[in-house]
Design an enzyme around this catalytic site. Structure first.
Site, short mmCIF file in Angstrom:
data_model
loop_
_atom_site.label_atom_id
_atom_site.label_comp_id
_atom_site.label_asym_id
_atom_site.label_seq_id
_atom_site.Cartn_x
_atom_site.Cartn_y
_atom_site.Cartn_z
N GLU A 42 0.88 -1.17 0.00
CA GLU A 42 0.00 0.00 0.00
C GLU A 42 0.91 1.22 0.00
O GLU A 42 1.81 1.32 0.84
CB GLU A 42 -0.89 0.01 1.25
CG GLU A 42 -1.83 1.19 1.21
CD GLU A 42 -2.83 1.24 2.37
OE1 GLU A 42 -2.81 0.36 3.24
OE2 GLU A 42 -3.60 2.22 2.39
N ARG A 273 5.72 -12.93 9.55
CA ARG A 273 6.25 -11.57 9.41
C ARG A 273 7.64 -11.50 10.02
O ARG A 273 7.97 -12.27 10.91
CB ARG A 273 5.43 -10.57 10.23
CG ARG A 273 4.05 -10.31 9.81
CD ARG A 273 3.41 -9.36 10.80
NE ARG A 273 3.80 -7.99 10.55
CZ ARG A 273 3.21 -7.21 9.65
NH1 ARG A 273 2.22 -7.68 8.92
NH2 ARG A 273 3.60 -5.98 9.46
N LYS A 283 3.96 0.86 9.84
CA LYS A 283 4.13 2.07 9.02
C LYS A 283 3.49 3.28 9.69
O LYS A 283 3.98 4.39 9.56
CB LYS A 283 3.51 1.85 7.64
CG LYS A 283 4.44 1.16 6.67
CD LYS A 283 3.92 1.25 5.25
CE LYS A 283 3.06 0.07 4.93
NZ LYS A 283 2.59 0.03 3.54
#
Ligand code: ATP
Ligand code: MG
Length: 567
Positions: A42, A273, A283
């Site tokens: 994104e 992850r 983020k």
């Protein structure tokens, strides 16, 4: 979560579990032997080292099996996204050494997604809900308790179609209504309980401008985007595992409308992850650090971002080595940041030129060395790699040494410079301290020493046993520099877990120490931003892009040895 600092041995010996899936699919002839992946960021921030793990997987699988990997920007939330992020993401992927086949945007599929949503409404599988998101959440139930139906669930199809149009025409305020898939409010998988698939956002999109006001949710955009593109293996992180049945549900619905696609299927697989000690990967929080000026920007060398690591002196090779070492599993873990530091140390040990720099200088005068005399001493560029050759370093009567390498009243085990004790000056002579000059406050201004002319490197007396070797630069033949010393950004091992504390309180106040009076040998005069060096005895350093008009600025990439228990 426990801290892992051993490497994942399994992954070295054998295929990782995603590769096993891919090889099985190939053996079974799925998707006509075609392999296609995508990396789907994104564009709402800069990429971090966690993304590098995903990038190595997505691009790596395509590379290894002769497939293609596309870059797809998952741009379904215009309020948080920006072209600045799009550009930085492309730069970082290329820096890591990867090449995408095509660049796509989820927003490219807005028309198709819209049509699909309309089809779902028409077949009674989606409806417009006019409740608030809070009300909808309340009706969701719990994993063990079924949810309750929305009062709008059975509204006429025509009404939903009309309202869906209005949502996209700017006639409906944000939050006033949403489109929900009508699936199963009692499903044990909460994601099936009539998930929201479209919402209103009245904010211009960085690519589509104000064309759209109704935006698809992640779950309604991701799988279908994969499908439209022909992705065969949609690889993501473990938190999406519970979304996978919904991913498959929408793809199945879509396939019913497109019989011409035949046997083609896209399959989602999930890996763990990357979480690193003393670091945060969110983020949203990294953006806060930037916006609140707690770091100098996304490329602050303390940031876990790719651009921060690059500025810090990390190489793509070191990042690849690190990712290889930690491997891919199905279990969440916290990786010791020392493993990342180890990877860059190993890489730079093989590559970096050895030079001399004095970070906190004090003057050393060799009183029996002729004034005005300059000797060119030979310095080996890299003992690990003879082909890197040698360079010359000027030796003169006045030198700088590191302030902490001198002690007036030294304990027995202090093998550096102290009155009456011989030490070797690297690549030059053995010297013995004879005295010091102090200012009124007692601070040492100058150190005096005598050298033994028979001890120059290569001469017979140079083999004389002395316990300490110091680095130095010539006063006249060195140039000023600023050196930035970095430490961990956070003081606690797992800042994300300290839920009751504001993460800003966990920042390490000493994560940056700036030394403005450093001196480096002249050899470094024409070095360029991002050049890597080893400063002898001090660590690995690189040239910071703040270097301008001959004013050199260096970053400490990593110290020579692991100092992880320092804090
Ligand atoms: P946010 O921090 O806003 O939740 P994100 O980390 O999910 O964002 P995306 O841009 O959605 O960021 O991620 C792109 C891809 O990178 C996804 O496939 C995601 O699974 C993967 N990814 C993100 N963070 C990590 C991580 N820490 N380790 C491995 N892969 C990651
Ligand atoms: Mg995400």
């Amino acid at each position: 979560m426990s801290v892992e600092n051993n490497t994942n041995e399994e992954s070295k010996k054998s295929l990782n579990f995603i590769e096993i899936i891919v090889e099985k699919d190939l053996a079974e002839g799925k998707n006509e032997g075609r392999i296609q992946t995508r990396f789907p960021p994104e564009p709402n921030g800069y990429l971090h080292i966690g993304h590098a793990k995903a990038i190595c997987m997505d691009f790596g699988i395509a590379q290894k099996y002769g497939g293609v990997c596309n870059l797809r920007f998952d741009d379904t939330n215009p309020t948080k996204e920006d072209v600045e992020y799009v550009d930085s993401i492309m730069e970082d992927i290329q820096w890591l050494g990867y090449h995408w086949k095509n660049v796509y945007y989820a927003s490219d599929y807005f028309p198709q997604l819209w049509d699909f949503a309309v089809q779902l409404i028409k077949s009674g599988k989606a409806y417009i809900d006019e409740q608030s998101s809070e009300e909808i959440a309340k009706q969701k139930g719990t994993p063990t308790q079924p949810g309750t139906h929305s009062p709008y669930r059975d509204r006429p199809i025509e009404e939903s179609l009309d309202l869906f149009q209005k949502m996209n025409q700017g006639l409906i305020p944000e939050g006033a209504m949403v489109l929900r898939a009508k699936i199963d409010m009692a499903n044990p998988n909460m994601h099936f309980r009539d998930p929201i698939i479209y919402r209103v956002i009245n904010y211009p999109h960085h690519r589509t401008g104000t064309t759209w006001k109704a935006y698809p949710m992640y779950d309604f955009a991701h799988g279908q985007s994969d499908y439209f593109e022909g992705v065969t293996h949609s690889i993501c992180t473990l938190e999406f595992e519970v979304h996978r049945p919904l991913y498959d549900y929408f793809v199945d619905e879509l396939k019913q409308l497109r019989p011409e696609d035949g046997e083609y299927r896209t399959r989602q697989s999930e890996f763990n992850r990357l979480n690193l000690t003393y670091t945060m990967m969110s983020k949203r929080k990294l953006l806060q650090l930037v916006q609140e000026g707690l770091v100098s920007g996304w490329d602050d060398p303390r940031m876990p971002t790719i651009t921060g690591l690059r500025r810090r002196g990390y190489t793509p090779e070191a990042i690849h080595k690190f990712i290889d070492k930690i491997g891919y599993t199905k279990f969440e873990a916290l990786i010791d940041i020392a493993l990342l530091e180890h990877a860059i140390r190993e890489d730079l040990n093989a590559k970096a030129k050895r030079v001399s720099a004095v970070i906190d200088p004090v003057k050393l005068i060799i009183t029996n060395y002729p004034e005005g005399k300059v000797e060119r001493m030979e310095a080996v560029n890299n003992p690990e790699d003879e082909s890197m050759g040698t360079h010359e370093i000027a030796f003169t009567r006045e030198l700088f040494i590191e302030r902490e390498d001198f002690m007036e009243d030294a304990p027995k085990k202090f093998f550096r410079m102290t009155p009456g004790q011989e030490v070797r000056l690297k690549n030059a002579y053995i010297v013995k301290c004879t005295g010091v000059k102090k200012d009124a406050a007692g601070n040492i201004e100058e150190i005096y020493a005598e050298y033994d002319p028979q001890t120059k490197s290569g001469m017979p007396e140079s083999n004389r046993k002395v316990k300490g070797t110091l680095h130095w630069v010539s006063v006249e033949h060195s140039i000023p520099a600023e050196v930035r010393l970095y430490d961990r950004l956070f003081t606690v091992e797992n800042p994300s877990e300290e839920k009751d504390k504001d993460f800003r309180e966990l920042l390490n106040p000493d994560s940056l120490v700036v030394k403005t009076n450093a001196r480096v040998e002249k050899e470094l005069e024409n070095s360029k931003p991002f050049d890597n060096f080893q400063f002898q005895r001090l660590g690995y350093f690189n040239v910071d892009p703040d270097t301008k008009n001959g004013k050199l600025v260096f970053n400490r990439t990593v110290s020579l040895k692991d100092s992880k228990n320092k804090l």
